[in-house]
Design a protein around this motif. Structure first.
Motif, mmCIF file in Angstrom:
data_model
loop_
_atom_site.group_PDB
_atom_site.id
_atom_site.type_symbol
_atom_site.label_atom_id
_atom_site.label_comp_id
_atom_site.label_asym_id
_atom_site.label_seq_id
_atom_site.Cartn_x
_atom_site.Cartn_y
_atom_site.Cartn_z
ATOM 1 N N LYS A 256 -9.837 -8.500 -0.075
ATOM 2 C CA LYS A 256 -8.710 -9.410 -0.210
ATOM 3 C C LYS A 256 -8.862 -10.294 -1.444
ATOM 4 O O LYS A 256 -7.939 -10.451 -2.221
ATOM 5 C CB LYS A 256 -8.576 -10.266 1.047
ATOM 6 C CG LYS A 256 -7.372 -11.183 1.039
ATOM 7 C CD LYS A 256 -7.131 -11.836 2.386
ATOM 8 C CE LYS A 256 -8.315 -12.675 2.794
ATOM 9 N NZ LYS A 256 -8.068 -13.453 4.010
ATOM 10 N N SER A 257 -10.054 -10.864 -1.613
ATOM 11 C CA SER A 257 -10.287 -11.724 -2.777
ATOM 12 C C SER A 257 -11.780 -11.779 -3.084
ATOM 13 O O SER A 257 -12.610 -11.358 -2.287
ATOM 14 C CB SER A 257 -9.746 -13.133 -2.535
ATOM 15 O OG SER A 257 -10.469 -13.747 -1.496
ATOM 16 N N VAL A 258 -12.069 -12.316 -4.254
ATOM 17 C CA VAL A 258 -13.457 -12.484 -4.687
ATOM 18 C C VAL A 258 -13.562 -13.842 -5.362
ATOM 19 O O VAL A 258 -12.637 -14.291 -6.024
ATOM 20 C CB VAL A 258 -13.881 -11.333 -5.632
ATOM 21 C CG1 VAL A 258 -13.020 -11.293 -6.865
ATOM 22 C CG2 VAL A 258 -15.338 -11.441 -6.011
ATOM 23 N N GLU A 259 -14.659 -14.521 -5.108
ATOM 24 C CA GLU A 259 -14.851 -15.817 -5.754
ATOM 25 C C GLU A 259 -16.314 -16.001 -6.131
ATOM 26 O O GLU A 259 -17.204 -15.363 -5.575
ATOM 27 C CB GLU A 259 -14.361 -16.967 -4.879
ATOM 28 C CG GLU A 259 -15.198 -17.257 -3.681
ATOM 29 C CD GLU A 259 -14.658 -18.438 -2.889
ATOM 30 O OE1 GLU A 259 -15.476 -19.129 -2.266
ATOM 31 O OE2 GLU A 259 -13.432 -18.665 -2.874
ATOM 32 N N LYS A 260 -16.511 -16.893 -7.075
ATOM 33 C CA LYS A 260 -17.848 -17.189 -7.581
ATOM 34 C C LYS A 260 -18.312 -18.496 -6.960
ATOM 35 O O LYS A 260 -17.605 -19.499 -7.012
ATOM 36 C CB LYS A 260 -17.753 -17.312 -9.097
ATOM 37 C CG LYS A 260 -19.037 -17.465 -9.814
ATOM 38 C CD LYS A 260 -18.718 -17.701 -11.271
ATOM 39 C CE LYS A 260 -19.709 -17.059 -12.179
ATOM 40 N NZ LYS A 260 -19.368 -17.273 -13.575
ATOM 41 N N ARG A 261 -19.486 -18.478 -6.360
ATOM 42 C CA ARG A 261 -20.071 -19.690 -5.787
ATOM 43 C C ARG A 261 -21.473 -19.859 -6.344
ATOM 44 O O ARG A 261 -22.357 -19.062 -6.057
ATOM 45 C CB ARG A 261 -20.168 -19.586 -4.274
ATOM 46 C CG ARG A 261 -18.865 -19.728 -3.597
ATOM 47 C CD ARG A 261 -19.091 -20.006 -2.144
ATOM 48 N NE ARG A 261 -17.815 -20.080 -1.459
ATOM 49 C CZ ARG A 261 -17.694 -19.999 -0.164
ATOM 50 N NH1 ARG A 261 -18.746 -19.850 0.585
ATOM 51 N NH2 ARG A 261 -16.506 -20.073 0.378
ATOM 52 N N ALA A 262 -21.676 -20.887 -7.135
ATOM 53 C CA ALA A 262 -22.961 -21.175 -7.774
ATOM 54 C C ALA A 262 -23.443 -19.918 -8.523
ATOM 55 O O ALA A 262 -22.793 -19.488 -9.463
ATOM 56 C CB ALA A 262 -23.965 -21.670 -6.761
ATOM 57 N N LEU A 263 -24.522 -19.327 -8.081
ATOM 58 C CA LEU A 263 -25.042 -18.127 -8.741
ATOM 59 C C LEU A 263 -24.807 -16.876 -7.906
ATOM 60 O O LEU A 263 -25.545 -15.897 -8.020
ATOM 61 C CB LEU A 263 -26.543 -18.284 -9.015
ATOM 62 C CG LEU A 263 -26.911 -19.291 -10.083
ATOM 63 C CD1 LEU A 263 -28.427 -19.382 -10.218
ATOM 64 C CD2 LEU A 263 -26.304 -18.936 -11.416
ATOM 65 N N SER A 264 -23.782 -16.861 -7.083
ATOM 66 C CA SER A 264 -23.504 -15.687 -6.263
ATOM 67 C C SER A 264 -22.024 -15.334 -6.325
ATOM 68 O O SER A 264 -21.200 -16.108 -6.780
ATOM 69 C CB SER A 264 -23.926 -15.936 -4.812
ATOM 70 O OG SER A 264 -23.218 -17.006 -4.275
ATOM 71 N N VAL A 265 -21.722 -14.140 -5.849
ATOM 72 C CA VAL A 265 -20.349 -13.644 -5.808
ATOM 73 C C VAL A 265 -20.019 -13.342 -4.351
ATOM 74 O O VAL A 265 -20.777 -12.644 -3.673
ATOM 75 C CB VAL A 265 -20.191 -12.377 -6.674
ATOM 76 C CG1 VAL A 265 -18.770 -11.855 -6.608
ATOM 77 C CG2 VAL A 265 -20.595 -12.656 -8.110
ATOM 78 N N VAL A 266 -18.908 -13.875 -3.866
ATOM 79 C CA VAL A 266 -18.506 -13.689 -2.469
ATOM 80 C C VAL A 266 -17.252 -12.828 -2.420
ATOM 81 O O VAL A 266 -16.269 -13.118 -3.095
ATOM 82 C CB VAL A 266 -18.238 -15.046 -1.777
ATOM 83 C CG1 VAL A 266 -17.876 -14.832 -0.316
ATOM 84 C CG2 VAL A 266 -19.425 -15.966 -1.909
#
Length: 124
Positions: free
Chosen positions: A83-93
């Motif tokens: 559905k979506s992808v986002e960047k959190r700190a040094l990771s990809v969710v």
């Protein structure tokens, strides 16, 4: 079309430098008057950390548009279910349509292009 997103060079270099420094400190501590058990424990933990750092060099996200596949390490997901992808700190969710999510625990080289692929996939 298959596209690979690897971990960036600066991330690999920082982890490798951290491992070298920790290994040097471990060797330095081996000559201190520590218990033999602690000496070997530090050395074994440092070797395990080094193997983990070297495994980072093979971590990647593979987007295969022809096969509708998203490979995150050893796990394979359907690209159309993302559905979506986002960047959190040094990771990809990655968020999937069924409400679950998957965290790729390392940064990738071109996150904006990865996000664009996911958004364009949804508009098809």
């Amino acid at each position: 079309m298959t596209i690979r997103f690897r971990t960036p060079f600066w991330y690999k270099f920082a982890l490798l430098a951290l491992w070298v420094v920790s290994f040097d400190l471990t060797i330095f501590l081996l000559y201190k008057p520590l218990l033999a058990l602690l000496r070997y424990l530090f050395l074994i933990l440092d070797i395990i950390f080094g193997v983990w750092v070297l495994s980072i060099f093979k971590r990647e996200i593979v987007v295969d548009q022809e096969a509708d596949a998203l490979r995150l390490g050893k796990k394979v997901f359907r690209l159309s279910s993302v559905k979506s992808v986002e960047k959190r700190a040094l990771s990809v969710v990655f968020y999937f349509e069924d409400g679950t999510s998957f965290v790729f625990p390392h940064p990738v080289e071109d996150f904006d292009f990865l996000k664009k692929l996911i958004v364009e996939k949804g508009s098809e």
